[in-house]
Design a protein around this motif. Structure first.
Motif, PDB file in Angstrom:
ATOM      1  N   TYR A   1     -15.780  23.596  83.822  1.00 12.34           N
ATOM      2  CA  TYR A   1     -14.391  23.139  83.723  1.00 12.34           C
ATOM      3  C   TYR A   1     -14.274  21.748  83.147  1.00 12.34           C
ATOM      4  CZ  TYR A   1     -13.405  27.304  86.381  1.00 12.34           C
ATOM      5  OH  TYR A   1     -13.313  28.608  86.778  1.00 12.34           O
TER       6      TYR A   1
ATOM      7  N   ALA B   1      -5.766  23.000  82.027  1.00 11.37           N
ATOM      8  CA  ALA B   1      -6.170  23.364  83.382  1.00 11.37           C
ATOM      9  C   ALA B   1      -5.355  24.557  83.850  1.00 11.37           C
ATOM     10  CB  ALA B   1      -5.946  22.184  84.314  1.00 11.37           C
ATOM     11  N   GLN B   2      -6.020  25.439  84.641  1.00 12.28           N
ATOM     12  CA  GLN B   2      -5.271  26.577  85.201  1.00 12.28           C
ATOM     13  C   GLN B   2      -4.927  26.253  86.643  1.00 12.28           C
ATOM     14  OE1 GLN B   2      -8.769  28.591  85.075  1.00 12.28           O
ATOM     15  NE2 GLN B   2      -8.811  28.924  82.877  1.00 12.28           N
TER      16      GLN B   2
ATOM     17  N   PHE C   1     -21.228  23.363  92.616  1.00 14.21           N
ATOM     18  CA  PHE C   1     -20.598  22.117  92.167  1.00 14.21           C
ATOM     19  C   PHE C   1     -20.988  21.824  90.716  1.00 14.21           C
ATOM     20  CE2 PHE C   1     -20.816  17.357  92.178  1.00 14.21           C
ATOM     21  CZ  PHE C   1     -19.473  17.104  92.374  1.00 14.21           C
TER      22      PHE C   1
ATOM     23  N   ASP D   1       1.132  17.521  80.474  1.00 15.21           N
ATOM     24  CA  ASP D   1       0.452  18.208  81.564  1.00 15.21           C
ATOM     25  C   ASP D   1       0.640  17.485  82.887  1.00 15.21           C
ATOM     26  OD1 ASP D   1      -1.133  16.040  81.146  1.00 15.21           O
ATOM     27  OD2 ASP D   1      -3.039  17.132  81.120  1.00 15.21           O
TER      28      ASP D   1
ATOM     29  N   LEU E   1     -16.608  12.048  91.779  1.00  9.58           N
ATOM     30  CA  LEU E   1     -17.523  13.189  91.770  1.00  9.58           C
ATOM     31  C   LEU E   1     -18.852  12.827  92.413  1.00  9.58           C
ATOM     32  CD1 LEU E   1     -16.818  14.624  88.226  1.00  9.58           C
ATOM     33  CD2 LEU E   1     -16.108  15.566  90.419  1.00  9.58           C
TER      34      LEU E   1
ATOM     35  N   GLY F   1     -11.043  25.711  87.839  1.00  6.75           N
ATOM     36  CA  GLY F   1      -9.921  25.905  86.926  1.00  6.75           C
ATOM     37  C   GLY F   1      -9.430  24.617  86.317  1.00  6.75           C
ATOM     38  N   ALA F   2     -10.174  23.526  86.539  1.00  9.48           N
ATOM     39  CA  ALA F   2      -9.677  22.233  86.094  1.00  9.48           C
ATOM     40  C   ALA F   2      -9.956  22.007  84.621  1.00  9.48           C
ATOM     41  CB  ALA F   2     -10.332  21.128  86.914  1.00  9.48           C
ATOM     42  N   SER F   3      -9.438  20.868  84.145  1.00  7.81           N
ATOM     43  CA  SER F   3      -9.834  20.390  82.830  1.00  7.81           C
ATOM     44  C   SER F   3     -10.319  18.969  83.092  1.00  7.81           C
ATOM     45  CB  SER F   3      -8.619  20.426  81.904  1.00  7.81           C
ATOM     46  OG  SER F   3      -8.861  19.658  80.767  1.00  7.81           O
ATOM     47  N   ILE F   4     -11.597  18.861  83.460  1.00  2.00           N
ATOM     48  CA  ILE F   4     -12.081  17.619  84.053  1.00  2.00           C
ATOM     49  C   ILE F   4     -12.209  16.520  83.012  1.00  2.00           C
ATOM     50  CG2 ILE F   4     -13.938  16.521  85.347  1.00  2.00           C
ATOM     51  CD1 ILE F   4     -14.628  19.277  86.461  1.00  2.00           C
ATOM     52  N   ARG F   5     -11.535  15.427  83.268  1.00  4.74           N
ATOM     53  CA  ARG F   5     -11.617  14.261  82.392  1.00  4.74           C
ATOM     54  C   ARG F   5     -12.634  13.325  83.018  1.00  4.74           C
ATOM     55  NH1 ARG F   5      -5.978  11.449  82.016  1.00  4.74           N
ATOM     56  NH2 ARG F   5      -6.609  10.644  84.029  1.00  4.74           N
ATOM     57  N   TYR F   6     -13.764  13.103  82.360  1.00  4.00           N
ATOM     58  CA  TYR F   6     -14.821  12.301  82.979  1.00  4.00           C
ATOM     59  C   TYR F   6     -14.555  10.813  82.772  1.00  4.00           C
ATOM     60  CZ  TYR F   6     -17.487  16.437  84.094  1.00  4.00           C
ATOM     61  OH  TYR F   6     -17.894  17.623  84.641  1.00  4.00           O
TER      62      TYR F   6
ATOM     63  N   LEU G   1     -11.858  21.483  91.850  1.00  2.00           N
ATOM     64  CA  LEU G   1     -12.417  21.425  90.496  1.00  2.00           C
ATOM     65  C   LEU G   1     -12.286  22.747  89.776  1.00  2.00           C
ATOM     66  CD1 LEU G   1     -15.718  19.534  91.350  1.00  2.00           C
ATOM     67  CD2 LEU G   1     -13.672  18.581  90.341  1.00  2.00           C
TER      68      LEU G   1
ATOM     69  N   ARG H   1     -13.395  19.037  80.293  1.00  2.00           N
ATOM     70  CA  ARG H   1     -12.219  19.073  79.412  1.00  2.00           C
ATOM     71  C   ARG H   1     -12.615  19.584  78.035  1.00  2.00           C
ATOM     72  NH1 ARG H   1      -8.236  14.058  78.447  1.00  2.00           N
ATOM     73  NH2 ARG H   1      -6.893  15.319  79.748  1.00  2.00           N
TER      74      ARG H   1
ATOM     75  N   THR I   1      -8.540  16.128  87.288  1.00  2.00           N
ATOM     76  CA  THR I   1      -8.723  17.550  87.034  1.00  2.00           C
ATOM     77  C   THR I   1      -7.488  18.121  86.358  1.00  2.00           C
ATOM     78  OG1 THR I   1      -7.889  18.005  89.234  1.00  2.00           O
ATOM     79  CG2 THR I   1     -10.259  17.962  88.988  1.00  2.00           C
ATOM     80  N   ARG I   2      -6.428  17.340  86.331  1.00  2.00           N
ATOM     81  CA  ARG I   2      -5.155  17.757  85.740  1.00  2.00           C
ATOM     82  C   ARG I   2      -4.626  19.028  86.383  1.00  2.00           C
ATOM     83  NH1 ARG I   2      -3.856  13.337  84.404  1.00  2.00           N
ATOM     84  NH2 ARG I   2      -2.217  14.041  83.033  1.00  2.00           N
ATOM     85  N   LYS I   3      -4.822  19.180  87.659  1.00  2.00           N
ATOM     86  CA  LYS I   3      -4.206  20.297  88.369  1.00  2.00           C
ATOM     87  C   LYS I   3      -3.958  19.867  89.810  1.00  2.00           C
ATOM     88  CE  LYS I   3      -7.108  23.663  89.807  1.00  2.00           C
ATOM     89  NZ  LYS I   3      -7.513  23.281  91.160  1.00  2.00           N
TER      90      LYS I   3
END
Lengths: 273, 131, 196, 578
Positions: free
Chosen positions: A48, A56-57, A41, D570, D381, D368-373, D366, A50, D302-304
């Motif tokens: 990952y 993001a994939q 985690f 996105d 989380l 492969g994400a593009s995590i926006r905190y 999570l 930002r 996570t934008r996915k």
């Protein structure tokens, strides 16, 4: 008493070790699961986060008909592998541990004839009434109308079987290494018989007589606590358990028997009330 | 009111004749169940017959009056799920059944009904109450 | 009908709100009464003996009440049939008859209770009477609820616009479903308490 | 098909203040009513706990500042009495569960968000909705107010085990309040189910519904089917108290020396069965909607797309079914037939499988994400590892053998508070931050949100983690004076630690409350879709007007189409044509 500490109390019954084995095993497994997932985690959170220019994939979702169910959902199914492992662990735990141990502890109380000692423990607000059958080995008649603060169990002393019954309040004496059958009852509300060192816990339900057994393995002085909310004095409802050598136990029984028919004195019917 | 052929073909149109037939059947079954109780059958048989008749009556009401017969299939399915969960109540019953032999202070309702004769043969009474 | 549901029916269940709502309500009622019947069975199993209902209760009055309730079930389904055909007078007649029968049921029940109380029998007399008074009492409350709903519908049927409202028939059907359910409960209560 | 619409639109905007904000039939107003009411109840339940924590840490010492405010029979000389402690304990549990978390998770978020997410103009039965709230509020008022009634509040635990609950004072009001609350939640759950079944926007097929909607649906089914048995059981207990029947009272009880007058013949264990028949599914009612909220937040930040939407939905459904068949694992040592325990042990282990699957999907989302905190994402989380502790500690409790020792110890308290507080409550906080812009058209302050998050999480762990070793050392729950039993003495310092963190947690709610109420009026104004989310609630203005959508939305795709290839943005809202 050095029976207690920051972890589990000392083990003083034949099955305490079995229960502790489960507790320790499960906690080891829990710690392992938590650490593995935690590391994964944390890695995901850092890896990952930002970053500019890194979108993001998405996982590939094959909605197409080719490839069949397994191939199309491979990613999703693979992520269920940990679940399968946990499930296998649980199945093993149930089949090889929980079923047999539960059977031996809770599902097979000894027949009164096979038990070395039979004792009746009656819970009330807020005390433990302990009764031994006396020399005749028989529990005498008790009547609810006879209950009085000098006779908390309502023993009918005119019944010869009851006349020699030994009554003690808030004290349970047991011989070490002997199989004891405890008949658990309650006079009023639901209580709970809990001796941490024995790892033994059982609700006392009014209207039922619940049999349970214990083989104490260690001489000592333990605590008998009520573990089920039973009213305003719940936390004061406690007694003492004395595990003694068989000789000391017989001596103690004899000394109690000599007291009869003196009414169980002021110590009764009170847990401080 | 609606004598048009359209209304006649309407599958949801209440069928009054059927209702009356069911009414008759329900009254007959009520009398039957009372009559059976006059026979003073032994408990197991009496309970079996009484429940059977009640089940038939209830199904008639549910099927015809509540239109479950010919209803959109999803409502019976919802009901089946509910009945499944209601059936889970078997566990408290099983628990009660397992517990009784170990219980010492058995309950004596017979105290209030000495005329009923239950007190005379409590052991014989026991299996009769299992339904 | 609003445009949302009318335009693309596939996202709606196709069962009207009222009907689905009533059936879900009945689902919860099934759970409620199965709890009470479970209580009955558990207490009966753990009792050393249990009176035959006919030694303790008045079977003729119970039978009469059963007949009354069954008849009221028929009258309310007739009221629905009349409403379906938009027969206003017929609907009112059958609905009024239903209300009268439900009132009769309560009166008979009151006589039974009165008789028992006069003998000094109450819910605390024994477990049997506890079950009897609680279950019939709760069933009686359901009857009262039904009477309120049904009188509401009867009252509404005197307003002109209600017959224009396509939902009215659904409400009548829903009230009927509820009433039949109350009937079914009694169908089980009657033998369980009076006969077995 | 929807009288809702006819009803709610008939009056237009010319409604009186009373119709508009008090007896409103608009799902959004009712949702906010539930939100404010449940926040109030959560705070009151927490206040009760702060009093109890004082007694647990410093038994026998006068409560500082407030002790003298209580009447002498509750707290003589400012020291809490045993009766008062038990009343606080019972009411803390009852209020937190039935008046705090369930109304907030199911009713507040459900009412506001569910119709928006499925593209409905309102709930299916708006007036029923109003009735539901106006049954809830008196029920809650009665429950909380029972402290001031003669006899005081219930003091037999939130589980109310008879015979204690039948002979203790205060219980009658508890039962009456419960009947009101149960009726309220039955009406609410019928409403949610019918709304979801019938009022979805065109194109919103079942498998396009957001996970939160699924959580609400399953929770509603559970409430619908599991609450009536408790209602029935409560009626029987009420009869035992008021009409002196003996449903739960066996023969020949001797209570404090006097022979109980009832006829006898009852079964105390029957109540426990019926109570847990509700109360176990209730756990999932507490957890599933918050879990849905976490899924929403995670997908958005996570934008996915979520990993394994289907798995999550199927897991929720199977949890729903199974949760009605596991209740007796609360009764392993209750005197229930030990043979039944084996059955319930197996079902309990089965239900852990879909629960683990749900958590797995959240974690893998999570990857492969593009995590926006963002602040809501922090809460989501935080939910994952802390809820996992709650889930894992359930394992030794669900296993018959280890439960013999751990049952009714502080281990249980620690376990379910990890589930409900660091699980549900944290997720609900996240939901508040996430949907606040939609509710009020303004944003909450981020800095205060971060202070709130870190402070709360650290304090919560500080409160509940010490309970696990306490439980292992054998400390029993519900003890008015833990030092009265010898085996608690060594771990007593842990009680002090818990208590200190409790007061810390209270302090860290101040930034939240200030942030919340200040932002309602002064927060930074925001746009329709500030989080660039895909689900339908973001397709209407913030706050949504009466009737929600200017034009009924049409749904074209799955709920979480983020980072779709070949698009400039996105995110790809559900209602945006291709």
């Amino acid at each position: 008493m050095n029976n207690y500490g920051w972890g589990l109390p000392i083990r003083a019954s034949s099955f305490a070790g079995q229960i502790d084995f489960g507790i320790l095993l499960i906690h080891a497994a829990m710690a392992l699961i938590f650490v593995l997932w935690g590391v994964f985690f944390a890695y995901l959170l850092v890896r990952y986060r930002r970053r500019a220019g890194t979108p993001a994939q998405r996982e590939e979702h094959h909605a197409s008909s080719q490839g069949g169910f397994w191939a199309n959902n491979a990613g999703e199914l693979k992520s269920l592998m940990p679940d399968v492992l946990v499930m296998l662990f649980e199945i093993a735990l149930i089949v090889f541990y929980a079923f047999p141990v539960w059977r031996s502890i809770k599902m097979s109380p000894p027949d009164p004839k096979d038990a070395d000692v039979v004792v009746e423990v009656t819970a009330e607000q807020f005390a433990w009434d302990v009764r031994y059958p006396g020399p005749d080995g028989k529990f005498g008649r008790a009547k609810p109308e006879l209950v009085h603060f000098s006779n908390p169990l309502g023993l009918d002393r005119t019944d010869p079987a009851a006349a020699d019954d030994i009554f003690v309040a808030n004290e349970l004496h047991l011989p070490v290494g002997k199989k004891t059958l405890i008949r658990l009852r309650s006079k009023d509300v639901v209580h709970d018989f809990f001796v941490p060192e024995f790892r033994l816990k059982q609700d006392a339900v009014p209207g039922l007589e619940i049999p349970m057994w214990v083989v104490p393995t260690r001489i000592g002085h333990y605590e008998l606590a009520c573990a089920q909310l039973c009213g305003f004095g719940h936390s004061l409802m406690r007694g003492d358990v004395y595990v003694e050598s068989p000789e000391d136990f017989q001596k103690w029984l004899a000394s109690r028997a000599a007291l009869k028919p003196a009414p169980p004195s002021a110590s009764n019917n009170s847990g401080g009330f | 009111m609606s004598n048009t052929p359209d209304a006649a073909r309407d599958p949801h149109r209440p069928n009054v004749k059927l209702y009356m037939a069911v009414f008759g059947a329900l009254l007959c079954l009520t009398l039957l169940t009372v009559a059976v109780s006059k026979l003073h059958l032994p408990r197991p048989q009496a309970i079996a017959v009484g429940l059977l008749i009640a089940a038939v009556k209830a199904s008639l009401v549910a099927a015809i009056f509540m239109h479950l017969w010919g209803e959109d299939g999803r409502i019976p399915r919802i009901l089946a799920a509910v009945v499944f969960f209601a059936a889970m109540m078997i566990f408290p019953i099983l628990d009660g059944a397992f517990l009784v032999p170990s219980a010492t202070s058995r309950v004596a309702v017979a105290d209030q009904h000495p005329d009923e004769g239950g007190a005379a043969a409590p052991a014989a009474e026991k299996p009769a109450e299992v339904k | 009908m609003n445009a949302t549901t009318a335009a693309v029916p596939q996202t709606s269940s196709g069962i009207s709100n009222a009907k689905l709502g009533v059936w879900l309500f009945l689902a919860s009622e099934i759970m409620l009464f199965s709890t009470l019947f479970t209580t009955y069975i558990v207490l009966r199993l753990s009792a050393t003996s249990w009176p035959w209902g006919w030694t303790a209760l008045n079977v003729p009055l119970g039978t009469l009440n059963t007949a009354i309730l069954i008849t009221s079930s028929v009258t309310i389904v007739m009221a629905y049939a009349r409403a379906y055909d938009r027969d206003v007078a017929g609907f009112r007649k059958w609905m009024a008859l239903t209300l009268a029968l439900s009132a009769c049921f309560l009166v008979v029940k009151a006589f039974e209770y009165g008789h028992e109380f006069s003998l000094g029998i109450g819910p605390s007399t024994s477990v049997f009477y506890a079950v009897y008074f609680t279950m019939t009492g709760l069933h009686g409350l359901h009857i009262v609820g039904g009477i309120i709903v049904n009188s509401g519908l009867l009252y509404m049927s005197y307003r002109k616009d209600c017959w224009e409202d396509p939902l009215f028939l659904g409400r009548v059907e829903g009230a009927g479903l509820y009433w039949h359910f109350v009937d079914i409960v009694w169908i089980f209560l009657f033998p369980a308490l009076y006969l077995l | 098909m929807s009288q809702s619409h006819a009803d709610s639109h008939g009056h237009g905007h010319a409604q009186s203040f009373l119709r508009r904000y008090v007896f409103s039939v608009d799902h959004k107003v009712i949702g906010l009513q539930y939100l404010f009411a449940s926040m109030f109840f959560l705070l009151s339940g927490f206040a009760l706990m702060m009093l109890m924590r004082w007694q647990l840490a410093f038994p026998g010492q006068a409560i500082p500042f407030f002790g003298r405010l209580f009447p002498a029979d509750l707290a003589p000389n400012g020291v809490m009495s045993g009766e008062f402690y038990n009343a606080l304990g019972a009411m803390h549990g009852t209020i937190m569960i039935f008046l705090g978390i369930v109304p907030m998770g199911v009713a507040a978020f459900g009412n506001y968000v569910l119709p928006l997410q499925i593209g409905a103009p309102d709930m299916a039965f708006p007036r029923l909705n109003m009735a539901s709230f106006w049954l809830f509020l008196p029920g809650g008022a009665l429950m909380l107010g029972s402290f001031f009634l003669p006899g005081g509040a219930a003091q037999s635990g939130w589980t109310s085990y008879p015979p204690l609950s039948v002979i203790n004072p205060g219980q009658t009001v508890w039962l009456l309040a419960m009947v009101l609350l149960i009726t309220s939640s039955l009406l609410g759950s019928i409403n949610f189910l019918v709304t979801t079944a019938n009022l979805r926007a065109p194109g919103m097929s079942l498998m396009r519904m957001p996970v939160f909607v699924w959580g609400e649906v399953v929770a509603s089914v559970l409430l619908l089917l599991a609450f009536p048995p408790l209602e029935g059981a409560a009626i029987l207990q009420l009869m035992d108290r008021v009409a002196h029947t003996s449903f739960y009272m066996p023969k020949d009880l001797v209570i404090l020396g006097s022979h109980y007058a009832g006829s006898g013949g009852g079964q105390p264990l029957l109540w426990q069965h019926l109570f847990w028949f509700l109360a176990h599914p209730e756990v999932y009612v507490l957890v599933l909607p918050p879990m849905g909220i976490v899924a929403e937040i995670i997908a958005n930040n996570t934008r996915k797309p979520l990993h394994g939407y289907t798995t999550m939905v199927l897991s929720m459904l199977s949890i729903g079914v199974m949760s009605l068949i596991v209740w007796a694992h609360h009764m392993f040592i209750s005197g229930m037939s030990p043979a039944l325990s084996n059955f319930f042990l197996v079902t309990t282990m089965i239900i852990s499988v879909p629960s683990v699957a749900l958590m797995t999907c959240l974690v893998f989302s999570l990857k492969g994400a593009s995590i926006r905190y963002s602040v809501p994402m922090l809460f989501a989380l935080g939910f994952i590892p802390l809820f996992a502790i709650g889930g894992l500690t359930g394992l030794p409790l669900g296993l018959t053998v280890t439960d013999i020792y751990l049952h009714d110890t502080y281990y249980v308290i620690g376990h379910f508070h990890f589930v409900v507080v660091t699980g549900s409550v944290i997720a609900l906080f996240g939901g508040v931050y996430h949907w606040f812009p939609k509710w009020f058209g303004r944003k909450m302050n981020d800095t205060l949100g971060q202070i709130h998050f870190w402070g709360s999480v650290i304090c919560m762990v500080g409160i509940f983690l010490p309970m696990l070793p306490m439980g292992l050392a054998g400390a029993s729950r519900r003890l008015y004076d833990p030092t009265a039993q010898m085996h608690n003495l060594i771990v007593q310092p842990l009680n002090v630690v818990s208590t200190m963190f409790t007061y810390g947690l209270a302090l860290f709610q101040i930034p939240f409350l200030w942030n919340f109420f200040h932002s309602i009026f002064r927060g930074e104004k925001t746009v329709e879709n500030p989080w660039q989310a895909t689900t339908l609630e973001w397709a209407c203005p913030s706050p949504p007007p009466h009737g929600n959508f200017e034009k009924t939305p049409r749904v074209y795709r799955d709920p979480y189409e983020y980072s779709a290839p070949g698009r400039k943005t996105d995110y790809w809202p559900q209602n945006e044509p291709a």
